[in-house]
Design an enzyme around this catalytic site. Structure first.
Site, PDB file in Angstrom:
ATOM      1  N   GLU A  35       0.926  -1.273   0.001  1.00 27.84           N
ATOM      2  CA  GLU A  35       0.072  -0.032   0.107  1.00 27.84           C
ATOM      3  C   GLU A  35       1.039   1.075   0.106  1.00 27.84           C
ATOM      4  O   GLU A  35       1.937   1.204   1.001  1.00 27.84           O
ATOM      5  CB  GLU A  35      -0.862  -0.102   1.231  1.00 27.84           C
ATOM      6  CG  GLU A  35      -1.834   1.197   1.220  1.00 27.84           C
ATOM      7  CD  GLU A  35      -2.760   1.370   2.513  1.00 27.84           C
ATOM      8  OE1 GLU A  35      -2.560   0.211   3.122  1.00 27.84           O
ATOM      9  OE2 GLU A  35      -3.643   2.316   2.483  1.00 27.84           O
ATOM     10  N   ARG A 260       6.085 -12.901   9.376  1.00 29.33           N
ATOM     11  CA  ARG A 260       6.499 -11.610   8.942  1.00 29.33           C
ATOM     12  C   ARG A 260       8.336 -11.628   9.785  1.00 29.33           C
ATOM     13  O   ARG A 260       8.354 -12.218  10.436  1.00 29.33           O
ATOM     14  CB  ARG A 260       5.802 -10.468   9.811  1.00 29.33           C
ATOM     15  CG  ARG A 260       4.744 -10.067   9.220  1.00 29.33           C
ATOM     16  CD  ARG A 260       3.817  -8.992  10.161  1.00 29.33           C
ATOM     17  NE  ARG A 260       4.430  -7.719   9.967  1.00 29.33           N
ATOM     18  CZ  ARG A 260       3.879  -6.870   9.087  1.00 29.33           C
ATOM     19  NH1 ARG A 260       2.575  -7.497   8.589  1.00 29.33           N
ATOM     20  NH2 ARG A 260       4.298  -5.736   8.760  1.00 29.33           N
ATOM     21  N   LYS A 270       5.063   0.359   9.502  1.00 27.60           N
ATOM     22  CA  LYS A 270       5.068   1.627   8.928  1.00 27.60           C
ATOM     23  C   LYS A 270       4.674   2.898  10.292  1.00 27.60           C
ATOM     24  O   LYS A 270       4.999   3.950   9.991  1.00 27.60           O
ATOM     25  CB  LYS A 270       4.321   1.794   7.955  1.00 27.60           C
ATOM     26  CG  LYS A 270       4.894   1.333   6.325  1.00 27.60           C
ATOM     27  CD  LYS A 270       3.925   1.355   5.284  1.00 27.60           C
ATOM     28  CE  LYS A 270       3.502   0.247   5.164  1.00 27.60           C
ATOM     29  NZ  LYS A 270       2.690   0.150   3.744  1.00 27.60           N
TER      30      LYS A 270
HETATM   31  P1  ATP Z   1       3.236  -2.323   7.951  1.00 26.31           P
HETATM   32  O1  ATP Z   1       2.803  -3.341   9.067  1.00 26.31           O
HETATM   33  O2  ATP Z   1       4.853  -2.093   8.252  1.00 26.31           O
HETATM   34  O3  ATP Z   1       2.649  -0.910   7.745  1.00 26.31           O
HETATM   35  P2  ATP Z   1       2.213  -3.488   5.905  1.00 26.31           P
HETATM   36  O4  ATP Z   1       2.034  -5.076   5.937  1.00 26.31           O
HETATM   37  O5  ATP Z   1       0.918  -2.601   6.130  1.00 26.31           O
HETATM   38  O6  ATP Z   1       3.226  -3.132   6.614  1.00 26.31           O
HETATM   39  P3  ATP Z   1       2.013  -3.397   3.194  1.00 26.31           P
HETATM   40  O7  ATP Z   1       2.434  -2.234   2.246  1.00 26.31           O
HETATM   41  O8  ATP Z   1       0.582  -3.658   3.099  1.00 26.31           O
HETATM   42  O9  ATP Z   1       2.527  -3.056   4.645  1.00 26.31           O
HETATM   43  O10 ATP Z   1       2.907  -4.494   2.773  1.00 26.31           O
HETATM   44  C1  ATP Z   1       3.339  -5.226   1.581  1.00 26.31           C
HETATM   45  C2  ATP Z   1       3.475  -6.422   1.819  1.00 26.31           C
HETATM   46  O11 ATP Z   1       4.756  -6.769   2.580  1.00 26.31           O
HETATM   47  C3  ATP Z   1       2.356  -7.429   2.173  1.00 26.31           C
HETATM   48  O12 ATP Z   1       2.227  -8.390   1.579  1.00 26.31           O
HETATM   49  C4  ATP Z   1       3.104  -7.672   3.464  1.00 26.31           C
HETATM   50  O13 ATP Z   1       2.533  -8.692   4.073  1.00 26.31           O
HETATM   51  C5  ATP Z   1       4.551  -7.833   3.523  1.00 26.31           C
HETATM   52  N1  ATP Z   1       5.162  -7.233   4.621  1.00 26.31           N
HETATM   53  C6  ATP Z   1       5.044  -6.086   5.472  1.00 26.31           C
HETATM   54  N2  ATP Z   1       5.811  -6.191   6.418  1.00 26.31           N
HETATM   55  C7  ATP Z   1       6.445  -7.301   6.390  1.00 26.31           C
HETATM   56  C8  ATP Z   1       7.423  -8.003   7.247  1.00 26.31           C
HETATM   57  N3  ATP Z   1       7.874  -7.375   8.380  1.00 26.31           N
HETATM   58  N4  ATP Z   1       7.820  -9.209   6.920  1.00 26.31           N
HETATM   59  C9  ATP Z   1       7.517  -9.761   5.724  1.00 26.31           C
HETATM   60  N5  ATP Z   1       6.471  -9.162   5.003  1.00 26.31           N
HETATM   61  C10 ATP Z   1       5.955  -7.989   5.150  1.00 26.31           C
HETATM   62 MG    MG Z   2      -1.115  -2.836   5.344  1.00 20.09          MG
END
Ligand code: ATP
Ligand code: MG
Length: 556
Positions: A35, A260, A270
């Protein structure tokens, strides 16, 4: 821990099996779906390496798709940064995809759901929706609007789209099961009114699809075969599958969840990173102490080291915390191979060689890498006045101190042997200069008579050097798990995570350094020119990583 070796991790095993069974005609298609509401961090790198890695390994393709269905938090700068970061990590994605490009198709799918009697316009207020939803232990209650006719739903939904209603007045909900033990299946909202301008579609839309609806259908529209996501989406999988089962979609991708990445001494979310930036605890999203990919890139991390790290940690379904030391050791392994050597003095002490001819400058040669002849040599100038490191001299050294002291002899790397004759101090007793003699027969650091000299010091020619600031970075948090005990993670910040040194002396050739090009400053660590240093008016170098793991010693 599963690794690259052998059969690979469990997701790789699933894909191999699918190919063997000709599922999807043996095709493999994955996607990385960020996102665009912030910058990528090292956790995202795990997902990027996994998705692009699996596609690459099995001759498939991996799409970069922006999951941009929530206009309130999304920005073009994030889109640009994410693209450049994925490229930098070494992955090709062609033209990126955008969930917002599917808004028309998604609207049609929503209409199809209504026509099939599988969605309805709900007019409960947001608090009421929450109340009706029930809890983990109690079932929910049906919305009084659940049995609206298809015609009425179609009409209301069209009017939602036309902008007739304020935010929160109506939502479109999937009609599933208000008593489901999985709360995600209790008639989840799939569209809401949001009068916000979108970075790509502007004001064309005032209703926006929710995450699960957007995500499953975007995957299907792109012909994704394996939709890899982190564990928190496990409970969303039944909804993902429900949407794709009920609607007539080109294919039905398989969602597979993995753990993760968490790393000690830092935070990977984030929201938390945003707090650090907004409250000014760090200097922007690309502060070299942050685990953002822009931050560690600025610090001098290489894509190779990050990819290697992601291979080493493997992929599993079990949540765990990886030691920051592992990431740093991947980085050292890579930099040790590729970083040219250079000399720099961070805390200078002047050394004058009294028997060296005044006005003479000699040009010596230094190897750019001790084991790699192909990396060539560079000229180094030498003169009567040089700088050495303050802590390479002790007035009253203990036995094991092999560096300089009164009357002692040491080797100056690539140059000569010098002996300390006199110590000059200021009125406070601080050592300000050393007067030495050199042995002209020891050029290149050799001892023709075979005498033993244990210490070798790095140095910089005082009459021909580059003055710079150097920033020494340490871990951002002092606690292994900064989020422990639910206390405010900000309290765990390491107050000594940044030390700025001014007036450092660097060998002249470092004037050619470019950002992201890492050098090993001999005996000190790995360093690179800061990409934002222009503002300071003199070069600024970042310490990328120390030569050894200084934290292992502390905890060991
Ligand atoms: P955050 O929790 O940091 O805001 P998010 O999951 O909301 O991260 P997205 O932009 O939705 O961030 O993530 C894009 C992809 O990256 C998703 O498929 C998510 O599962 C993966 N992702 C995000 N953080 C991690 C992590 N710490 N380890 C592995 N994959 C991750
Ligand atoms: Mg997200």
């Amino acid at each position: 821990m599963e690794t690259e070796t052998g059969k690979g991790h469990f997701i790789e095993a699933i894909i191999r099996e699918d190919i063997k069974n000709h599922k999807n005609n043996g095709r493999v298609a994955t996607r990385f779906p960020p996102e665009p509401n912030g910058y990528l961090h090292i956790g995202h790198a795990k997902s990027i390496c996994l998705n692009f890695g699996m596609a690459g390994k099995f001759g498939g393709k991996c799409n970069l798709r922006f999951d941009d269905s929530n206009p309130a938090k999304e920005k073009q700068v994030y889109i640009d940064s994410i693209q450049s970061t994925v490229h930098w990590l070494g992955f090709e994605f062609g033209t990126p995809y955008y969930a917002s490009d599917y808004f028309d198709r998604l609207y049609e799918f929503a209409v199809e759901l209504i026509q099939k009697g599988k969605a309805y316009v709900c007019s409960l207020a947001p608090e009421e929706i929450r109340e009706y939803r029930g809890t983990l232990t109690e079932p929910g209650k049906n919305s009084p609007f659940r049995d609206r006719s298809v015609e009425e739903n179609l009409d209301l939904f069209a009017r939602m789209k036309a902008g007739e209603f304020e935010e929160g007045r109506h939502t479109l909900r999937a009609k599933i099961d208000m008593a489901s033990p999985n709360i995600n299946l209790r008639d989840p909202i799939i569209y809401r009114v949001k009068k916000a301008s979108h970075p790509r579609t502007g004001t064309r839309w005032c209703i926006y699809p929710m995450y699960d609806f957007t995500h499953s259908l975007s995957d299907a529209l792109e012909g994704i075969t394996h939709s890899l996501c982190s564990l928190e989406f496990e409970d969303h999988r039944p909804l993902y599958d429900w949407i794709l089962d009920v609607l007539d979609t080109p294919c039905h991708p398989q969602q597979i969840e993995f753990a993760r990445l968490n790393i000690n001494y830092t935070v990977l979310s984030k929201r938390k990173l945003q707090k650090l930036v907004e409250e000014g605890h760090v200097d922007g999203w690309d502060d070299p102490r942050l685990p953002t990919l822009e931050g560690i890139r600025r610090r001098g991390y290489t894509p190779e080291a990050i990819r290697n790290f992601c291979d080493l940690i493997g992929v599993s379904k079990k949540d765990s915390r990886v030691d920051m030391g592992l990431l740093e050791s991947c980085l050292r392994d890579d930099l040790n191979e590729r970083a040219p050597r250079a000399m720099a003095v961070l805390r200078p002490l002047k050394l004058t060689i009294e028997n060296y001819p005044e006005g003479l400058t000699e040009t010596l040669e230094a190897a750019n890498h001790p084991q790699k002849e192909e990396m060539g040599k560079r000229p180094l100038t030498f003169s009567r006045e040089i700088f050495i490191e303050q802590d390479d001299f002790m007035e009253d050294p203990p036995k094991k101190f092999f560096r300089l002291g009164p009357g002692r002899e040491v080797r100056l790397r690539y140059a000569y042997l010098v002996t300390c004759k006199e110590v000059v101090k200021d009125e406070t007793g601080r050592v300000t200069e050393l007067i030495c003699t050199y042995d002209p027969a020891t050029k290149g650091g050799n001892t023709p008579d075979g005498r033993k000299v244990k210490g070798t010091l790095h140095w910089v020619n005082a009459q021909d050097c580059l003055e710079a600031d150097v920033r020494l970075y340490d871990r951002l948090f002092k606690d292994e798990n900064p989020e422990q005990d639910k206390q405010d993670f900000i309290e765990n910040l390491n107050p000594a995570s940044l030390e700025e040194l001014k007036g450092c002396k660097l060998e002249k050739s470092l004037g050619q350094a470019l950002p992201e090009k890492v050098y090993q400053f001999e005996r000190l660590g790995y360093f690179c020119l800061d990409s934002k240093a222009g503002a300071v008016g003199r070069p600024v170098f970042n310490r990328t990583v120390t030569l050894k793991d200084t934290w292992a010693k502390l905890s060991g």
